[in-house]
Design a protein around this motif. Structure first.
Motif, PDB file in Angstrom:
ATOM      1  N   ARG A   1       4.090  65.218  25.744  1.00 23.74           N
ATOM      2  CA  ARG A   1       3.556  66.545  25.588  1.00 23.74           C
ATOM      3  C   ARG A   1       3.083  67.144  26.789  1.00 23.74           C
ATOM      4  NH1 ARG A   1       1.095  64.198  19.838  1.00 23.74           N
ATOM      5  NH2 ARG A   1       3.011  64.687  18.414  1.00 23.74           N
ATOM      6  N   GLU A   2       2.625  66.366  27.729  1.00 24.01           N
ATOM      7  CA  GLU A   2       2.016  66.972  28.839  1.00 24.01           C
ATOM      8  C   GLU A   2       3.192  67.641  29.792  1.00 24.01           C
ATOM      9  OE1 GLU A   2      -0.198  63.785  30.987  1.00 24.01           O
ATOM     10  OE2 GLU A   2      -1.916  63.817  29.449  1.00 24.01           O
ATOM     11  N   ARG A   3       4.426  67.020  29.556  1.00 25.81           N
ATOM     12  CA  ARG A   3       5.469  67.676  30.383  1.00 25.81           C
ATOM     13  C   ARG A   3       5.721  68.961  29.465  1.00 25.81           C
ATOM     14  NH1 ARG A   3       8.269  63.827  33.406  1.00 25.81           N
ATOM     15  NH2 ARG A   3      10.362  65.013  33.194  1.00 25.81           N
ATOM     16  N   GLY A   4       5.284  69.306  28.437  1.00 21.30           N
ATOM     17  CA  GLY A   4       5.863  70.428  27.558  1.00 21.30           C
ATOM     18  C   GLY A   4       6.614  70.430  26.406  1.00 21.30           C
ATOM     19  N   TYR A   5       6.973  69.025  26.157  1.00 21.66           N
ATOM     20  CA  TYR A   5       7.862  68.691  25.143  1.00 21.66           C
ATOM     21  C   TYR A   5       7.162  68.832  23.806  1.00 21.66           C
ATOM     22  CZ  TYR A   5      11.140  67.358  28.892  1.00 21.66           C
ATOM     23  OH  TYR A   5      11.859  67.278  29.862  1.00 21.66           O
ATOM     24  N   VAL A   6       7.736  69.052  22.618  1.00 20.73           N
ATOM     25  CA  VAL A   6       7.423  69.134  21.260  1.00 20.73           C
ATOM     26  C   VAL A   6       7.905  67.826  20.626  1.00 20.73           C
ATOM     27  CG1 VAL A   6       7.078  70.288  19.334  1.00 20.73           C
ATOM     28  CG2 VAL A   6       7.331  71.690  21.105  1.00 20.73           C
ATOM     29  N   VAL A   7       6.890  66.980  20.263  1.00 15.61           N
ATOM     30  CA  VAL A   7       7.296  65.504  19.666  1.00 15.61           C
ATOM     31  C   VAL A   7       6.827  65.437  18.423  1.00 15.61           C
ATOM     32  CG1 VAL A   7       7.148  63.116  20.123  1.00 15.61           C
ATOM     33  CG2 VAL A   7       6.968  64.895  22.235  1.00 15.61           C
ATOM     34  N   GLN A   8       7.758  65.003  17.446  1.00 15.74           N
ATOM     35  CA  GLN A   8       7.341  64.757  16.257  1.00 15.74           C
ATOM     36  C   GLN A   8       7.217  62.962  16.078  1.00 15.74           C
ATOM     37  OE1 GLN A   8      10.507  65.081  13.551  1.00 15.74           O
ATOM     38  NE2 GLN A   8       9.330  65.153  11.664  1.00 15.74           N
ATOM     39  N   ALA A   9       6.175  62.623  15.639  1.00 17.21           N
ATOM     40  CA  ALA A   9       6.070  61.003  15.705  1.00 17.21           C
ATOM     41  C   ALA A   9       5.974  60.541  14.209  1.00 17.21           C
ATOM     42  CB  ALA A   9       4.618  60.753  16.205  1.00 17.21           C
ATOM     43  N   VAL A  10       7.026  59.530  13.961  1.00 21.56           N
ATOM     44  CA  VAL A  10       7.166  59.409  12.633  1.00 21.56           C
ATOM     45  C   VAL A  10       6.980  57.867  12.467  1.00 21.56           C
ATOM     46  CG1 VAL A  10       8.951  59.112  10.656  1.00 21.56           C
ATOM     47  CG2 VAL A  10       8.481  61.123  12.011  1.00 21.56           C
ATOM     48  N   ILE A  11       6.118  57.018  11.538  1.00 20.98           N
ATOM     49  CA  ILE A  11       6.457  55.924  11.195  1.00 20.98           C
ATOM     50  C   ILE A  11       7.256  55.492   9.935  1.00 20.98           C
ATOM     51  CG2 ILE A  11       5.138  53.712  10.384  1.00 20.98           C
ATOM     52  CD1 ILE A  11       2.623  55.072  11.976  1.00 20.98           C
ATOM     53  N   ALA A  12       8.656  54.739  10.172  1.00 25.47           N
ATOM     54  CA  ALA A  12       9.355  54.368   9.138  1.00 25.47           C
ATOM     55  C   ALA A  12       9.093  52.954   8.459  1.00 25.47           C
ATOM     56  CB  ALA A  12      10.678  54.611   9.361  1.00 25.47           C
ATOM     57  N   LEU A  13       8.533  52.991   7.279  1.00 27.06           N
ATOM     58  CA  LEU A  13       8.327  51.812   6.661  1.00 27.06           C
ATOM     59  C   LEU A  13       9.395  51.166   5.736  1.00 27.06           C
ATOM     60  CD1 LEU A  13       4.606  52.427   5.661  1.00 27.06           C
ATOM     61  CD2 LEU A  13       5.555  51.256   7.831  1.00 27.06           C
ATOM     62  N   ASP A  14      10.064  50.244   6.172  1.00 21.89           N
ATOM     63  CA  ASP A  14      11.319  49.846   5.395  1.00 21.89           C
ATOM     64  C   ASP A  14      11.014  48.538   4.700  1.00 21.89           C
ATOM     65  OD1 ASP A  14      14.220  49.536   4.449  1.00 21.89           O
ATOM     66  OD2 ASP A  14      14.573  48.383   6.055  1.00 21.89           O
ATOM     67  N   ALA A  15      10.816  48.657   3.204  1.00 24.82           N
ATOM     68  CA  ALA A  15      10.575  47.796   2.340  1.00 24.82           C
ATOM     69  C   ALA A  15       9.391  46.992   2.855  1.00 24.82           C
ATOM     70  CB  ALA A  15      11.891  46.899   2.045  1.00 24.82           C
ATOM     71  N   PRO A  16       8.366  47.554   3.252  1.00 24.85           N
ATOM     72  CA  PRO A  16       7.099  46.970   3.979  1.00 24.85           C
ATOM     73  C   PRO A  16       6.515  46.101   3.172  1.00 24.85           C
ATOM     74  CG  PRO A  16       6.638  49.200   3.166  1.00 24.85           C
ATOM     75  CD  PRO A  16       7.982  49.001   2.819  1.00 24.85           C
ATOM     76  N   THR A  17       5.903  44.981   3.625  1.00 23.76           N
ATOM     77  CA  THR A  17       5.167  43.973   3.064  1.00 23.76           C
ATOM     78  C   THR A  17       3.908  44.584   2.939  1.00 23.76           C
ATOM     79  OG1 THR A  17       4.462  43.176   5.150  1.00 23.76           O
ATOM     80  CG2 THR A  17       6.348  42.124   4.141  1.00 23.76           C
ATOM     81  N   ASP A  18       2.992  43.777   1.656  1.00 25.40           N
ATOM     82  CA  ASP A  18       1.717  44.449   1.404  1.00 25.40           C
ATOM     83  C   ASP A  18       0.771  44.732   2.794  1.00 25.40           C
ATOM     84  OD1 ASP A  18       2.457  44.862  -1.100  1.00 25.40           O
ATOM     85  OD2 ASP A  18       1.518  43.184  -1.824  1.00 25.40           O
ATOM     86  N   ALA A  19       1.158  43.707   3.459  1.00 24.49           N
ATOM     87  CA  ALA A  19       0.078  43.655   4.550  1.00 24.49           C
ATOM     88  C   ALA A  19       0.581  44.704   5.725  1.00 24.49           C
ATOM     89  CB  ALA A  19      -0.070  42.325   5.405  1.00 24.49           C
ATOM     90  N   THR A  20       1.834  44.747   5.801  1.00 25.21           N
ATOM     91  CA  THR A  20       2.443  46.038   6.742  1.00 25.21           C
ATOM     92  C   THR A  20       1.735  47.333   6.014  1.00 25.21           C
ATOM     93  OG1 THR A  20       4.130  44.644   7.414  1.00 25.21           O
ATOM     94  CG2 THR A  20       4.186  46.948   7.708  1.00 25.21           C
ATOM     95  N   SER A  21       2.016  47.868   5.043  1.00 28.05           N
ATOM     96  CA  SER A  21       1.630  48.707   4.344  1.00 28.05           C
ATOM     97  C   SER A  21       0.094  49.030   4.539  1.00 28.05           C
ATOM     98  CB  SER A  21       1.923  49.101   2.937  1.00 28.05           C
ATOM     99  OG  SER A  21       3.302  48.864   2.431  1.00 28.05           O
ATOM    100  N   ARG A  22      -0.795  48.072   4.359  1.00 34.50           N
ATOM    101  CA  ARG A  22      -2.184  47.957   4.383  1.00 34.50           C
ATOM    102  C   ARG A  22      -2.269  48.582   5.965  1.00 34.50           C
ATOM    103  NH1 ARG A  22      -2.385  43.765   1.068  1.00 34.50           N
ATOM    104  NH2 ARG A  22      -2.781  42.261   2.841  1.00 34.50           N
TER     105      ARG A  22
END
Length: 247
Positions: free
Chosen positions: A32-53
């Motif tokens: 972003r400091e270089r001027g790029y527009v960035v979208q940041a996404v977390i993809a949870l694939d069949a997450p365990t309960d611990a990962t979801s928390r």
């Protein structure tokens, strides 16, 4: 327009994600400091309960979240690609890291290639393997004198954490793995199929991906079952010499 979408994929990771997410935040900030527009996404694939928390913490509220139930790395990447905005897409597994300049330099390299009329996919210069195993691997660009497509009969040149135009992924989706039947290495097949379709694989100098090697992972399971890449026309003995050739 969004220049880059970064997708962190998680399934059963928790505390190891701390360094991963800090690495990702630093790299996104540098882009972003270089001027790029960035979208940041977390993809949870069949997450365990611990990962979801873990990822439900307010600390990650500046990330978009997607919950999927593909239970397959290739399919979850394909699915999330339909719902992101970036011209380019980078993936990061939730237990790995990358150098803070990787996103910015990767996008710059792809844009420079596009200006020259080249369809390109970017890889870091180094893969540093750590934790359960230690190694350093130097990636070889497709235009290097050291590159030969025959090497792909033996092993993959690159890691799955590439940075590519979204158009490349839409043109060449990842296949599903079938480890019980000995078919895996979706990123390996992606490399071969994109090369055959005219995409150039380049290496971005002074960039690094840090790959955590756990006792159990898709890679170790695939290797343990002696998995193979599917039979591909481009790898036929009478055609392989043309793979990756730029005339």
């Amino acid at each position: 327009m969004t220049d880059l979408t970064l997708v962190v994929t998680a399934h059963d990771e928790t505390t190891v994600c701390g360094p991963t997410m800090r690495s990702a935040d630093i790299a996104v900030a540098a882009a972003r400091e270089r001027g790029y527009v960035v979208q940041a996404v977390i993809a949870l694939d069949a997450p365990t309960d611990a990962t979801s928390r873990y990822f439900d913490q307010p600390h990650f509220d500046h990330w978009e979240r997607r919950v999927l139930h593909e239970r397959d790395l290739g399919r979850v990447r394909n699915a999330v690609l339909a719902d992101v905005d970036g011209r380019h897409v980078a993936f990061l597994d939730a237990d790995d890291l990358f150098s803070e300049n990787w996103l910015a330099e990767g996008v710059a390299a792809l844009d420079a290639a596009a200006e020259e009329g080249r369809r390109a996919i970017a890889h870091p210069e180094l893969n540093v393997i750590f934790d359960g195993r230690q190694a350093v691997r130097l990636n070889i660009a497709q235009d290097s004198l050291l590159f030969t497509p025959h090497y792909l009969y033996v092993r993959h040149y690159y890691d799955s954490l590439c940075l590519a135009p979204r158009a490349a992924h839409l043109e060449i989706p990842y296949v599903s793995r079938d480890i019980p039947n000995g078919l895996s290495f979706q990123d390996y097949q992606f490399t071969i199929e994109t090369m055959a379709a005219g995409w150039e694989h380049l290496v971005v100098p002074d960039t690094i991906i840090f790959k955590r090697r756990r006792d159990f992972s898709l890679v170790t399971e695939s290797n343990g079952r002696s998995s193979l890449v599917r039979s591909l026309p481009a790898m036929a003995v009478d055609r392989v010499r043309a793979l990756g050739r730029r005339d």
